[in-house]
Design an enzyme around this catalytic site. Structure first.
Site, PDB file in Angstrom:
ATOM      1  N   ARG A  19     106.800  62.822  43.270  1.00  0.00           N
ATOM      2  CA  ARG A  19     105.901  62.505  42.150  1.00  0.00           C
ATOM      3  C   ARG A  19     105.995  61.015  41.774  1.00  0.00           C
ATOM      4  O   ARG A  19     105.089  60.233  42.015  1.00  0.00           O
ATOM      5  CB  ARG A  19     106.233  63.413  40.951  1.00  0.00           C
ATOM      6  CG  ARG A  19     105.204  63.391  39.845  1.00  0.00           C
ATOM      7  CD  ARG A  19     105.303  62.219  38.908  1.00  0.00           C
ATOM      8  NE  ARG A  19     106.619  62.102  38.265  1.00  0.00           N
ATOM      9  CZ  ARG A  19     106.972  61.053  37.539  1.00  0.00           C
ATOM     10  NH1 ARG A  19     106.137  60.043  37.366  1.00  0.00           N
ATOM     11  NH2 ARG A  19     108.180  60.975  37.017  1.00  0.00           N
ATOM     12  N   CYS A 241     105.635  52.810  38.367  1.00  0.00           N
ATOM     13  CA  CYS A 241     104.645  53.403  37.473  1.00  0.00           C
ATOM     14  C   CYS A 241     103.384  52.562  37.563  1.00  0.00           C
ATOM     15  O   CYS A 241     103.425  51.355  37.327  1.00  0.00           O
ATOM     16  CB  CYS A 241     105.157  53.443  36.037  1.00  0.00           C
ATOM     17  SG  CYS A 241     103.904  54.107  34.913  1.00  0.00           S
TER      18      CYS A 241
HETATM   19  P1  HMG Z   1      91.604  60.277  28.644  1.00  0.00           P
HETATM   20  O1  HMG Z   1      90.613  59.470  29.400  1.00  0.00           O
HETATM   21  O2  HMG Z   1      91.921  59.907  27.218  1.00  0.00           O
HETATM   22  O3  HMG Z   1      91.218  61.812  28.745  1.00  0.00           O
HETATM   23  O4  HMG Z   1      92.957  60.251  29.481  1.00  0.00           O
HETATM   24  P2  HMG Z   1      90.274  62.675  27.810  1.00  0.00           P
HETATM   25  O5  HMG Z   1      91.140  63.721  27.170  1.00  0.00           O
HETATM   26  O6  HMG Z   1      89.457  61.791  26.918  1.00  0.00           O
HETATM   27  O7  HMG Z   1      89.295  63.380  28.861  1.00  0.00           O
HETATM   28  C1  HMG Z   1      88.335  62.622  29.612  1.00  0.00           C
HETATM   29  C2  HMG Z   1      87.851  63.419  30.822  1.00  0.00           C
HETATM   30  O8  HMG Z   1      88.960  63.573  31.724  1.00  0.00           O
HETATM   31  C3  HMG Z   1      87.387  64.846  30.514  1.00  0.00           C
HETATM   32  O9  HMG Z   1      86.364  65.124  31.448  1.00  0.00           O
HETATM   33  C4  HMG Z   1      88.569  65.701  30.845  1.00  0.00           C
HETATM   34  O10 HMG Z   1      88.257  67.033  31.245  1.00  0.00           O
HETATM   35  C5  HMG Z   1      89.176  64.952  32.019  1.00  0.00           C
HETATM   36  P3  HMG Z   1      84.824  65.147  30.974  1.00  0.00           P
HETATM   37  O11 HMG Z   1      84.784  66.194  29.907  1.00  0.00           O
HETATM   38  O12 HMG Z   1      84.569  63.765  30.464  1.00  0.00           O
HETATM   39  O13 HMG Z   1      84.124  65.477  32.248  1.00  0.00           O
HETATM   40  N1  HMG Z   1      90.612  65.187  32.079  1.00  0.00           N
HETATM   41  C6  HMG Z   1      91.300  65.687  33.122  1.00  0.00           C
HETATM   42  N2  HMG Z   1      90.920  66.061  34.356  1.00  0.00           N
HETATM   43  C7  HMG Z   1      91.884  66.548  35.167  1.00  0.00           C
HETATM   44  N3  HMG Z   1      93.190  66.686  34.812  1.00  0.00           N
HETATM   45  C8  HMG Z   1      93.592  66.295  33.595  1.00  0.00           C
HETATM   46  C9  HMG Z   1      92.624  65.768  32.701  1.00  0.00           C
HETATM   47  N4  HMG Z   1      92.714  65.316  31.445  1.00  0.00           N
HETATM   48  C10 HMG Z   1      91.480  64.951  31.056  1.00  0.00           C
HETATM   49  N5  HMG Z   1      94.878  66.438  33.230  1.00  0.00           N
HETATM   50  C11 HMG Z   1      95.051  61.234  30.125  1.00  0.00           C
HETATM   51  C12 HMG Z   1      94.146  60.842  28.979  1.00  0.00           C
HETATM   52  C13 HMG Z   1      96.387  61.632  29.522  1.00  0.00           C
HETATM   53  C14 HMG Z   1      94.416  62.418  30.862  1.00  0.00           C
HETATM   54  C15 HMG Z   1      95.206  60.025  31.091  1.00  0.00           C
HETATM   55  O14 HMG Z   1      95.631  58.930  30.353  1.00  0.00           O
HETATM   56  C16 HMG Z   1      96.187  60.285  32.212  1.00  0.00           C
HETATM   57  O15 HMG Z   1      95.917  61.083  33.099  1.00  0.00           O
HETATM   58  N6  HMG Z   1      97.355  59.584  32.205  1.00  0.00           N
HETATM   59  C17 HMG Z   1      98.387  59.789  33.174  1.00  0.00           C
HETATM   60  C18 HMG Z   1      99.021  58.497  33.602  1.00  0.00           C
HETATM   61  C19 HMG Z   1     100.146  58.771  34.567  1.00  0.00           C
HETATM   62  O16 HMG Z   1     100.184  59.767  35.248  1.00  0.00           O
HETATM   63  N7  HMG Z   1     101.131  57.822  34.640  1.00  0.00           N
HETATM   64  C20 HMG Z   1     102.251  57.952  35.496  1.00  0.00           C
HETATM   65  C21 HMG Z   1     103.225  59.007  35.060  1.00  0.00           C
HETATM   66  S1  HMG Z   1     104.296  58.492  33.734  1.00  0.00           S
HETATM   67  C22 HMG Z   1     105.640  57.720  34.522  1.00  0.00           C
HETATM   68  O17 HMG Z   1     105.574  57.468  35.694  1.00  0.00           O
HETATM   69  C23 HMG Z   1     106.910  57.503  33.753  1.00  0.00           C
HETATM   70  C24 HMG Z   1     108.029  58.494  34.114  1.00  0.00           C
HETATM   71  O18 HMG Z   1     108.356  58.429  35.490  1.00  0.00           O
HETATM   72  C25 HMG Z   1     109.285  58.189  33.278  1.00  0.00           C
HETATM   73  C26 HMG Z   1     109.722  56.738  33.317  1.00  0.00           C
HETATM   74  O19 HMG Z   1     109.877  56.155  34.397  1.00  0.00           O
HETATM   75  O20 HMG Z   1     109.924  56.213  32.212  1.00  0.00           O
HETATM   76  C27 HMG Z   1     107.610  59.931  33.792  1.00  0.00           C
HETATM   77 MG    MG Z   2     109.652  56.906  36.403  1.00  0.00          MG
END
Ligand code: HMG
Ligand code: MG
Length: 300
Positions: A19, A241
């Site tokens: 992931r 990230c």
């Molecule tokens: P948003 O644009 O605010 O979403 O994104 P929304 O709620 O306004 O929805 C917009 C559209 O997206 C809608 O579709 C939803 O259905 C669709 P429409 O009605 O317009 O056709 N949608 C989705 N579709 C599929 N799957 C979903 C989903 N959600 C909404 N889950 C959101 C908000 C949170 C979804 C976005 O910001 C996002 O996906 N962010 C993820 C970023 C990410 O994955 N970053 C990396 C992981 S974090 C990390 O790596 C740190 C970690 O390792 C720890 C560390 O190192 O500290 C964990």
């Molecule tokens: Mg991480």
């Protein structure tokens, strides 16, 4: 065996390569390669393998194939395959794939909450609350991450009290564990120990250190001495990230296992198989593993 006082006899390695590692690769890895990667991790003795994310596919195109991956992946009994889920849409998708454990991921800082989740520091909780409640009601286990625990690229050092506040809010929702994420790898061992101590008890804490400044192993040792027994690591040290450019790979699983073996700490992992997996993955990714232990042992 040269042991050190004050360390646990066993550590659970929470493997995030499939992931956190693959989400940050420039190339999109074919879904069959991902499934084989996860299978190899299981062969090497892993019992927790974070498989993928159900985030918005446009935000992380590298993991857009999560549904398909879980269809072709042969999930083995006794192995947990958690996935990242940010919101209700993600939870629906995870449930449809028969997932038994999810992880929500919050930010300890306002700026990163905006960049990574399109939400503020407070409003991220409005998104997580129904997810955690819904998941628990469906019988799932829920882990939580808190990111940028030592500092973030826009706001500088993160106040310890702010991390403890966000972390406790996540634990209070019913998450079984809180993983402390040094997303950009700026922490040092004293800071790690101070943060863990500020939580009052290490019992539900895990650590998730990125190795950007070469501190991940030292910080891990400090965390173990503070009572933490769950350590996140990524095969071959891949990772980062996409929404924090300065983030590089996680602590490499092989580097961690080398240290733990030397200290006589059990992990249940086979280091030779881990190294072979990283060498195999490097050939698929077209770049060498950043792990020092992989580089040393692969030369054989
Ligand atoms: P948003 O644009 O605010 O979403 O994104 P929304 O709620 O306004 O929805 C917009 C559209 O997206 C809608 O579709 C939803 O259905 C669709 P429409 O009605 O317009 O056709 N949608 C989705 N579709 C599929 N799957 C979903 C989903 N959600 C909404 N889950 C959101 C908000 C949170 C979804 C976005 O910001 C996002 O996906 N962010 C993820 C970023 C990410 O994955 N970053 C990396 C992981 S974090 C990390 O790596 C740190 C970690 O390792 C720890 C560390 O190192 O500290 C964990
Ligand atoms: Mg991480």
């Amino acid at each position: 065996m040269y042991q050190l006082d004050g360390l646990p006899s066993r550590v659970t390695v929470y493997e995030v390569g499939a992931r956190d590692g693959l989400q940050n690769e420039k190339a999109i890895v074919p879904v069959e390669v991902k499934a084989e990667f996860i299978d190899r991790l299981a062969d090497a003795g892993h019992t927790v393998i974070e498989a993928t994310s159900f985030v918005h596919p446009k935000w992380v195109p590298q993991l857009a194939d999560s549904g398909e991956l879980l269809e072709i992946l042969e999930r083995r009994p006794g192995i947990r395959y958690p996935v990242l889920v940010p919101n209700m849409r993600g939870l629906e998708r995870a449930l449809a794939s028969g997932i038994e454990e999810i992880a929500v991921f919050a930010s300890a800082t306002e700026t990163f909450a905006n960049k990574n989740l399109n939400r503020g520091l407070d409003s991220q909780f409005e998104m997580f609350e129904p997810v955690v409640a819904g998941a628990l009601e469906a019988g799932l286990r829920v882990r939580a991450y808190v990111s940028m625990v030592f500092g973030d690229p826009w706001e500088g050092p993160t106040p310890v009290a702010q991390v403890v506040d966000v972390g406790n809010r996540l634990l209070d929702l019913g998450c079984y564990e809180l993983s402390l994420g040094d997303t950009i790898g700026v922490g040092t061992p004293g800071h790690a120990a101070a943060l863990i101590s500020a939580f009052g008890s290490p019992e539900r804490l895990a650590v998730h250190f990125h190795d950007t400044y070469g501190q991940a192993l030292a910080n891990t040792l400090a965390a173990l001495r503070s009572g933490v027994t769950v350590v996140d690591a990524s095969t071959g040290g891949i990772g980062g990230c996409p929404y924090a450019e300065s983030a590089t790979g996680n602590l490499a699983t092989e580097d961690l296992v080398w240290m733990l073996q030397g200290l006589g700490i059990e992990t249940g992992l086979d280091l030779d198989k881990l190294v072979a997996t990283s060498v195999w993955l490097a050939s698929r990714l077209g770049r060498p593993s950043p792990s020092r232990v992989v580089q040393a042992l692969a030369k054989g």
